[in-house]
Design an enzyme around this catalytic site. Structure first.
Site, PDB file in Angstrom:
ATOM      1  NE  ARG A   1      54.661  36.749  57.436  1.00 36.93           N
ATOM      2  CZ  ARG A   1      54.031  37.532  56.559  1.00 36.93           C
ATOM      3  NH1 ARG A   1      54.214  37.353  55.273  1.00 36.93           N
ATOM      4  NH2 ARG A   1      53.208  38.475  56.959  1.00 36.93           N
TER       5      ARG A   1
ATOM      6  CG  HIS B   1      48.516  38.257  59.409  1.00 34.57           C
ATOM      7  ND1 HIS B   1      49.618  38.762  60.077  1.00 34.57           N
ATOM      8  CD2 HIS B   1      48.628  38.703  58.115  1.00 34.57           C
ATOM      9  CE1 HIS B   1      50.354  39.456  59.226  1.00 34.57           C
ATOM     10  NE2 HIS B   1      49.780  39.438  58.046  1.00 34.57           N
TER      11      HIS B   1
ATOM     12  CD  GLN C   1      46.947  42.838  57.332  1.00 29.97           C
ATOM     13  OE1 GLN C   1      48.026  42.579  56.861  1.00 29.97           O
ATOM     14  NE2 GLN C   1      46.314  43.968  57.054  1.00 29.97           N
TER      15      GLN C   1
ATOM     16  CG  ASP D   1      44.239  36.884  52.547  1.00 35.00           C
ATOM     17  OD1 ASP D   1      45.106  37.328  51.780  1.00 35.00           O
ATOM     18  OD2 ASP D   1      44.494  36.065  53.465  1.00 35.00           O
TER      19      ASP D   1
ATOM     20  CB  CYS E   1      45.846  41.480  54.490  1.00 35.65           C
ATOM     21  SG  CYS E   1      45.645  39.943  53.587  1.00 35.65           S
TER      22      CYS E   1
ATOM     23  NE  ARG F   1      50.601  44.504  59.308  1.00 40.74           N
ATOM     24  CZ  ARG F   1      51.145  43.425  58.727  1.00 40.74           C
ATOM     25  NH1 ARG F   1      50.823  43.117  57.488  1.00 40.74           N
ATOM     26  NH2 ARG F   1      51.962  42.627  59.391  1.00 40.74           N
TER      27      ARG F   1
HETATM   28  N1  NVA Z   1      46.460  34.443  53.940  1.00 43.12           N
HETATM   29  C1  NVA Z   1      47.673  34.987  53.360  1.00 43.12           C
HETATM   30  C2  NVA Z   1      47.991  36.276  54.004  1.00 43.12           C
HETATM   31  C3  NVA Z   1      49.204  36.968  53.448  1.00 43.12           C
HETATM   32  C4  NVA Z   1      49.520  38.248  54.156  1.00 43.12           C
HETATM   33  C5  NVA Z   1      48.809  33.992  53.522  1.00 43.12           C
HETATM   34  O1  NVA Z   1      48.889  33.372  54.594  1.00 43.12           O
HETATM   35  O2  NVA Z   1      49.589  33.811  52.594  1.00 43.12           O
HETATM   36  N1   CP Z   2      49.808  41.641  54.650  1.00 41.52           N
HETATM   37  C1   CP Z   2      51.018  41.101  54.854  1.00 41.52           C
HETATM   38  O1   CP Z   2      51.287  40.487  55.879  1.00 41.52           O
HETATM   39  O2   CP Z   2      51.888  41.311  53.832  1.00 41.52           O
HETATM   40  P1   CP Z   2      53.329  40.635  53.683  1.00 41.52           P
HETATM   41  O3   CP Z   2      53.109  39.170  53.406  1.00 41.52           O
HETATM   42  O4   CP Z   2      53.954  41.351  52.516  1.00 41.52           O
HETATM   43  O5   CP Z   2      54.096  40.836  54.952  1.00 41.52           O
END
Ligand code: NVA
Ligand code: CP
Length: 306
Positions: free
Chosen positions: A102, A129, A132, A223, A263, A291
């Protein structure tokens, strides 16, 4: 499923339409306990951003597969002190069997993939993502029994989640509508890629009108208005995004069987109201559970144990 053995998942579009459907069927079989493959393999988690769902669901999935997990916190590994990705990747490749990352820049993920033989999984970047999206598709499939021909509407920021919805939705023949404020549209490159995938099979709509996007759709997805790394912009974005809130009024425009998706993490009263989140149309907790099943299917496939 062995066609996935040894491959990476950097974008949801790294999978073909058939491969996505096969993964969803495998995830359903795993969820129902019809099969329980095991693999004494080691998953690395290298997360430069916070995570609850992705970190825990990947870990539990690997434990249930009989493997181990190593949390490679960048603050406690040399990569966080500037050791080059090219060096880190080649070393981790000698120890681990599979690595979920990540990070911010998709290019960093691609560099890891270039320097690793083992499968590299995108556990979220600023661009996409994909894990997801696999869980989202599994949730749609469970609810509606099929995916092709459904219409999924995403309302909010044209971000990483929106990008994977565009590409993943197009791959399985769903109509995808994205409603964002002006200047917050998804990347034109991703939109063009999704349109090329969709061809005549399904439609892609990019609009600034959330009501147009919601009309008669089967799912309304949202989101956060400010993603990780954009915390400084969160307050200034509130008035810009307020007309894009998913609330009862917007849900009423959708098909009467429509579901609400998020999400997570969510900000009640911002991108989604508490009554929608806690209401009967929300499938958000199933979506979060999926997930784990979807990623278990993904890892079992990439490791070639199914
Ligand atoms: N768009 C959000 C998704 C979190 C799961 C982010 O990147 O923070
Ligand atoms: N939806 C998602 O990716 O959640 P986290 O940021 O908690 O992993």
């Amino acid at each position: 499923m062995n066609a996935l053995k040894g491959r990476d998942l950097l974008s949801i579009a790294d999978l073909s339409s058939t491969e996505i459907i096969d993964l969803l069927n495998l995830a359903a079989d795993l969820k129902q306990g019809k099969i329980a493959p095991t693999c004494p393999k080691t998953l690395g988690l290298l997360f430069y951003k916070a995570s609850t769902r992705t970190r825990v669901s990947f870990s539990v999935a690997m434990y249930q597969l009989g493997g181990n997990v190593i949390d490679l916190n960048p603050n406690r590994t040399q990569v966080g002190r500037g050791e080059p990705i090219e060096d880190t990747a080649r070393v981790l490749d000698r120890y681990l069997d599979i690595l979920a990352i990540r990070t911010f820049d998709q290019q960093d993920l691609e560099t890891f993939a270039d320097y690793c033989e083992m499968p590299i999984i995108n556990a979220l970047t600023d661009l996409e993502h994909p894990c997801q999206m696999l869980a989202d598709l599994q949730t749609m499939q469970e609810t509606f029994g099929q995916l092709e021909g459904l219409t999924m509407t995403y309302v909010g920021d044209g971000n990483n989640v929106a990008h994977s919805i565009l590409l993943g939705g197009a791959l399985v023949g769903m109509n995808i509508r994205i409603a964002t404020p002006k200047d917050y549209e998804p990347s034109p490159k991703i939109v063009a890629q999704a349109q090329a995938i969709a061809g005549d099979r399904s439609q892609i709509l990019i609009t600034h009108d959330p009501k147009e996007a919601a009309e008669g759709c089967h799912a309304i997805y949202t989101d956060v208005w400010a993603s990780m790394g954009q915390e400084d912009l969160a307050n200034s974005r509130v008035p810009i995004f307020q007309p894009y809130q998913v609330n009862a009024e917007l849900m009423a425009l959708a098909d009467k069987e429509a579901i609400a998706l998020h999400c997570l993490p969510a900000h009640r009263g911002e991108e989604i109201t508490a009554d929608v989140m806690e209401g009967p149309q929300a499938k958000i907790w199933d979506q979060a559970e999926n997930r784990m099943h979807a990623q278990k299917a993904l890892m079992a496939s990439l490791l070639g144990i199914v």
